[in-house]
Design a protein around this motif. Structure first.
Motif, PDB file in Angstrom:
ATOM      1  N   LEU A 265       0.904  -1.012  -0.301  1.00  0.00           N
ATOM      2  CA  LEU A 265       0.018  -0.408  -0.052  1.00  0.00           C
ATOM      3  C   LEU A 265       0.564   1.186   0.163  1.00  0.00           C
ATOM      4  CD1 LEU A 265      -2.483   1.587   0.565  1.00  0.00           C
ATOM      5  CD2 LEU A 265      -2.696   1.344   3.228  1.00  0.00           C
ATOM      6  N   GLU A 266       2.287   1.123   0.700  1.00  0.00           N
ATOM      7  CA  GLU A 266       2.762   2.066   1.144  1.00  0.00           C
ATOM      8  C   GLU A 266       3.541   2.415  -0.904  1.00  0.00           C
ATOM      9  OE1 GLU A 266       3.287   1.385   5.766  1.00  0.00           O
ATOM     10  OE2 GLU A 266       5.096   1.209   3.790  1.00  0.00           O
ATOM     11  N   THR A 267       3.825   1.442  -0.745  1.00  0.00           N
ATOM     12  CA  THR A 267       4.410   1.832  -2.500  1.00  0.00           C
ATOM     13  C   THR A 267       3.425   2.604  -3.813  1.00  0.00           C
ATOM     14  OG1 THR A 267       6.241  -0.469  -2.216  1.00  0.00           O
ATOM     15  CG2 THR A 267       5.867   0.077  -4.212  1.00  0.00           C
ATOM     16  N   LEU A 268       2.333   1.308  -3.071  1.00  0.00           N
ATOM     17  CA  LEU A 268       1.564   2.458  -4.109  1.00  0.00           C
ATOM     18  C   LEU A 268       0.930   3.418  -4.215  1.00  0.00           C
ATOM     19  CD1 LEU A 268      -1.379   1.803  -6.075  1.00  0.00           C
ATOM     20  CD2 LEU A 268      -2.352   1.258  -4.109  1.00  0.00           C
ATOM     21  N   LEU A 269       1.411   4.407  -2.990  1.00  0.00           N
ATOM     22  CA  LEU A 269       1.000   5.579  -2.563  1.00  0.00           C
ATOM     23  C   LEU A 269       2.225   6.833  -3.223  1.00  0.00           C
ATOM     24  CD1 LEU A 269      -1.279   5.851   0.979  1.00  0.00           C
ATOM     25  CD2 LEU A 269      -1.723   5.990  -1.844  1.00  0.00           C
TER      26      LEU A 269
ATOM     27  N   GLY B 298       4.065   0.296 -12.088  1.00  0.00           N
ATOM     28  CA  GLY B 298       4.224   1.141 -10.247  1.00  0.00           C
ATOM     29  C   GLY B 298       2.833   0.858  -9.669  1.00  0.00           C
ATOM     30  N   LEU B 299       2.126   1.062 -10.713  1.00  0.00           N
ATOM     31  CA  LEU B 299       0.916   1.261  -9.947  1.00  0.00           C
ATOM     32  C   LEU B 299       0.087  -0.471  -9.091  1.00  0.00           C
ATOM     33  CD1 LEU B 299      -1.211   3.930 -11.292  1.00  0.00           C
ATOM     34  CD2 LEU B 299      -0.175   4.132  -9.770  1.00  0.00           C
ATOM     35  N   ALA B 300       0.613  -1.346 -10.270  1.00  0.00           N
ATOM     36  CA  ALA B 300       0.318  -2.211  -9.942  1.00  0.00           C
ATOM     37  C   ALA B 300       1.471  -3.544  -8.888  1.00  0.00           C
ATOM     38  CB  ALA B 300       1.181  -3.717 -10.822  1.00  0.00           C
ATOM     39  N   GLY B 301       1.828  -2.258  -7.676  1.00  0.00           N
ATOM     40  CA  GLY B 301       2.704  -2.403  -6.720  1.00  0.00           C
ATOM     41  C   GLY B 301       3.778  -3.231  -7.200  1.00  0.00           C
ATOM     42  N   ILE B 302       4.289  -3.473  -5.174  1.00  0.00           N
ATOM     43  CA  ILE B 302       5.380  -4.747  -5.311  1.00  0.00           C
ATOM     44  C   ILE B 302       4.985  -6.142  -6.113  1.00  0.00           C
ATOM     45  CG2 ILE B 302       6.599  -5.896  -3.838  1.00  0.00           C
ATOM     46  CD1 ILE B 302       6.456  -4.044  -2.014  1.00  0.00           C
ATOM     47  N   PRO B 303       5.718  -6.821  -7.198  1.00  0.00           N
ATOM     48  CA  PRO B 303       4.887  -8.433  -7.597  1.00  0.00           C
ATOM     49  C   PRO B 303       5.318  -9.309  -6.151  1.00  0.00           C
ATOM     50  CG  PRO B 303       7.470  -7.448  -8.255  1.00  0.00           C
ATOM     51  CD  PRO B 303       6.877  -6.705  -7.801  1.00  0.00           C
TER      52      PRO B 303
ATOM     53  N   ARG C  50       8.675   7.266   3.316  1.00  0.00           N
ATOM     54  CA  ARG C  50       7.620   5.989   3.531  1.00  0.00           C
ATOM     55  C   ARG C  50       6.997   6.070   5.651  1.00  0.00           C
ATOM     56  NH1 ARG C  50       7.167   1.156   0.806  1.00  0.00           N
ATOM     57  NH2 ARG C  50       8.505   1.511   0.125  1.00  0.00           N
ATOM     58  N   ASN C  51       7.838   6.612   5.949  1.00  0.00           N
ATOM     59  CA  ASN C  51       7.889   6.603   7.173  1.00  0.00           C
ATOM     60  C   ASN C  51       5.886   7.312   7.594  1.00  0.00           C
ATOM     61  OD1 ASN C  51       9.250   4.783   8.049  1.00  0.00           O
ATOM     62  ND2 ASN C  51      10.863   5.249   9.107  1.00  0.00           N
ATOM     63  N   ARG C  52       6.183   8.822   7.055  1.00  0.00           N
ATOM     64  CA  ARG C  52       5.274   9.663   7.106  1.00  0.00           C
ATOM     65  C   ARG C  52       4.314   9.297   6.292  1.00  0.00           C
ATOM     66  NH1 ARG C  52      10.173  13.114   5.277  1.00  0.00           N
ATOM     67  NH2 ARG C  52       8.622  13.625   2.791  1.00  0.00           N
ATOM     68  N   LEU C  53       3.992   8.501   5.161  1.00  0.00           N
ATOM     69  CA  LEU C  53       2.896   8.251   4.623  1.00  0.00           C
ATOM     70  C   LEU C  53       2.629   7.173   5.860  1.00  0.00           C
ATOM     71  CD1 LEU C  53       4.007   7.256   1.233  1.00  0.00           C
ATOM     72  CD2 LEU C  53       1.918   8.535   1.877  1.00  0.00           C
ATOM     73  N   ARG C  54       2.970   6.422   6.262  1.00  0.00           N
ATOM     74  CA  ARG C  54       2.697   5.539   7.296  1.00  0.00           C
ATOM     75  C   ARG C  54       2.314   5.536   8.681  1.00  0.00           C
ATOM     76  NH1 ARG C  54       7.490   1.109   8.634  1.00  0.00           N
ATOM     77  NH2 ARG C  54       7.397   0.679   6.624  1.00  0.00           N
ATOM     78  N   HIS C  55       2.450   6.721   9.327  1.00  0.00           N
ATOM     79  CA  HIS C  55       2.144   7.370   9.989  1.00  0.00           C
ATOM     80  C   HIS C  55       1.231   8.368  10.420  1.00  0.00           C
ATOM     81  CE1 HIS C  55       4.557   4.689  12.365  1.00  0.00           C
ATOM     82  NE2 HIS C  55       5.989   5.648  11.777  1.00  0.00           N
ATOM     83  N   GLN C  56       0.769   9.352   9.098  1.00  0.00           N
ATOM     84  CA  GLN C  56       0.379   9.801   9.272  1.00  0.00           C
ATOM     85  C   GLN C  56      -0.809  10.482   8.438  1.00  0.00           C
ATOM     86  OE1 GLN C  56       2.862  13.756   8.482  1.00  0.00           O
ATOM     87  NE2 GLN C  56       4.390  12.777   9.833  1.00  0.00           N
ATOM     88  N   VAL C  57      -0.224   9.840   7.079  1.00  0.00           N
ATOM     89  CA  VAL C  57      -1.670   9.416   5.773  1.00  0.00           C
ATOM     90  C   VAL C  57      -2.278   8.226   6.110  1.00  0.00           C
ATOM     91  CG1 VAL C  57      -1.366   9.104   3.018  1.00  0.00           C
ATOM     92  CG2 VAL C  57       0.299  10.959   4.148  1.00  0.00           C
ATOM     93  N   ILE C  58      -2.069   6.916   6.159  1.00  0.00           N
ATOM     94  CA  ILE C  58      -2.745   5.725   5.993  1.00  0.00           C
ATOM     95  C   ILE C  58      -3.678   6.081   6.673  1.00  0.00           C
ATOM     96  CG2 ILE C  58      -2.626   3.621   6.076  1.00  0.00           C
ATOM     97  CD1 ILE C  58       0.282   3.879   4.519  1.00  0.00           C
TER      98      ILE C  58
END
Length: 457
Positions: free
Chosen positions: A134-138, A149-154, A196-204
């Motif tokens: 999810l973080e990679t997608l964002l 890129g939007l397909a995420g991690i394979p 990635r940490n800002r996404l994890r703790h603030q956005v998600i």
């Protein structure tokens, strides 16, 4: 019994086949400890073997050493073979012009690949989970990305497998609690300097408040996109069927890429780059566009630089992906040795000259050039082409040397290495082409015989 996502994903993509030898990347964190435990639990029934690998990046001082010692102790407790690697990430980042994150990733995967090859491991398992995906997608969405890129991690790429990709971080924590599995915490996971940490703790958390099943739904979306992406990649792969390996690198007709629609051409370019970098590209969309534009260019020559020390070259109707050095600089002019061999350092060419009576055409040495002695001035040089050089070959009109080389389809990188014999009046002869008709000797006339040949390289 492991999380449902682990079982369904490994079955769907056949990530853990019987007979496999799996190298599990273990940092000591919650995700990797969960993965290692699951693999060890499944190995007897699944018929595969497991060993562990830990890479000490040396970035967090005592904490990094603590992680290494924890992993060592846990692997002894679980009786799993462990290999530990180390690298100076900071020094590598400075030398390669990479960020610390990029350098750490590069060295870590290089270590895993090397260990897998040494140990005969068929698979390398990493502990990326659904929240990582999810973080990679964002991140890709924020930075800009296509379907790839939007397909995420394979779930798998070559030897790499990610069995936890359908398992959420919350499920992983519950599994560790249920089985009493210890782990260590990486202090950088709370550092807001990392995007990635800002996404994890603030956005998600905000997104999850809007939809508590955020990870599950985005995983489904990425699965749909991955299916579409896989289909388009298969079409692009088919278009690259004409690619062949040569001594210089990977070659295919430029038209094979040029004629593809926009949805396929960059994918074909990515496939070519993956083939020349052992499955990795590290190429931006700009690199892929540049390669497609090179294929579609009307010019018979051109070159672009690519990561991993590679270059793509247009050589008339072909594209070449190569790691060969760029075209060398033109060689320095040297005086012609009238009786003997003239050294042409920096070129594959050799030239030998001697005085003779010009023979009849049927008696001439193959490839030799016969110049009238009276038509060649003292101080003649063997030199590379210059702007404005012209040559009138016998029986043909006058052309610029550039036009002669282009018409003869001499690759651009070889043109400045081709020797011309010239004096104060201009070009008298060109290696591989012949004399200017105004300098050509007639049968029975005193002449200079020049023999040009290319040495094997």
């Amino acid at each position: 019994m492991g999380p449902a996502g682990f079982r369904s994903l490994t079955a769907q993509y056949d990530l853990l086949p019987a007979g496999a030898r799996v190298l599990c990347a273990v940092s000591g964190g919650a995700d990797s400890m969960c993965l290692l435990h699951l693999l060890l639990q499944e190995a007897p029934e699944g018929g595969f073997q497991v060993e562990a690998a830990h890479f000490n990046h040396g970035l967090r001082g005592d904490e990094a050493q603590r992680d290494e010692e924890f992993v060592r102790a846990q692997c002894v407790r679980w009786q799993v073979p462990l290999t530990v690697g180390r690298g100076d990430v900071g020094d590598f980042a400075r030398r390669e012009g990479q960020t610390i994150e990029e350098a750490a990733r590069t060295l870590r995967y290089a270590f895993l690949e090397e260990r897998a090859q040494t140990a005969g491991c068929t698979h390398i398992a990493t502990a990326h989970n659904a929240d990582d995906n999810l973080e990679t997608l964002l991140l890709h969405l924020v930075r800009g990305a296509g379907l790839h890129g939007l397909a995420g991690i394979p779930p798998r790429r070559g030897k790499l497998i990610r069995p936890l990709l359908a398992v959420s971080r919350r499920e992983i924590e519950a599994y560790l609690t249920e089985h009493g599995i210890p782990h260590v915490e990486d202090s950088t996971n709370t550092d807001a300097a990392y995007a990635r940490n800002r996404l994890r703790h603030q956005v998600i958390p905000i997104l999850r408040a809007l939809n508590p099943r955020l990870s599950e739904h985005t995983a489904q979306t990425m699965g749909f996109l991955r299916s579409d992406n896989d289909y388009l990649n298969a079409q692009a792969l088919e278009a690259c069927g004409q690619a062949r390996w040569t001594q210089a690198g990977l070659v295919l007709p430029a038209e094979a890429i040029a004629k593809l629609p926009e949805a396929l051409a960059p994918r074909a370019a990515r496939h070519l780059l993956e083939r020349t970098a052992q499955g990795n590209t590290d190429c931006s969309a700009a690199h892929l566009r540049a390669l497609v534009e090179l294929a579609r260019s009307g010019s018979p020559s051109g070159e672009i630089s690519l990561p991993h020390g590679r270059a793509a070259r247009r050589i008339y109707g072909d594209l070449l992906i190569t790691t060969q050095a760029p075209a060398p600089e033109p060689f320095s002019p040297v005086p012609l040795v009238w009786e003997g061999e003239t050294p042409l350092e920096g070129t594959p060419w050799r030239c030998r000259c001697r005085g003779v009576l010009c023979p009849k055409p049927e008696d001439r040495r193959p490839g030799a050039v016969y110049l009238a002695k009276t038509a060649l001035e003292a101080g003649a040089l063997l030199r590379p082409r210059q702007t404005g050089d012209t040559l009138a070959l016998p029986g043909r009109g006058t052309k610029t040397v550039k036009k002669l080389l282009v018409d003869a389809r001499i690759p651009r990188r070889e043109r400045d290495l081709l020797p011309l014999l010239a004096d104060g009046r201009g070009v008298a002869a060109a290696a591989g082409f012949g004399p200017d008709r105004s300098r050509a000797a007639q049968p029975g006339e005193d002449a200079w015989e020049l023999v040009f040949w290319k040495k094997e390289v």
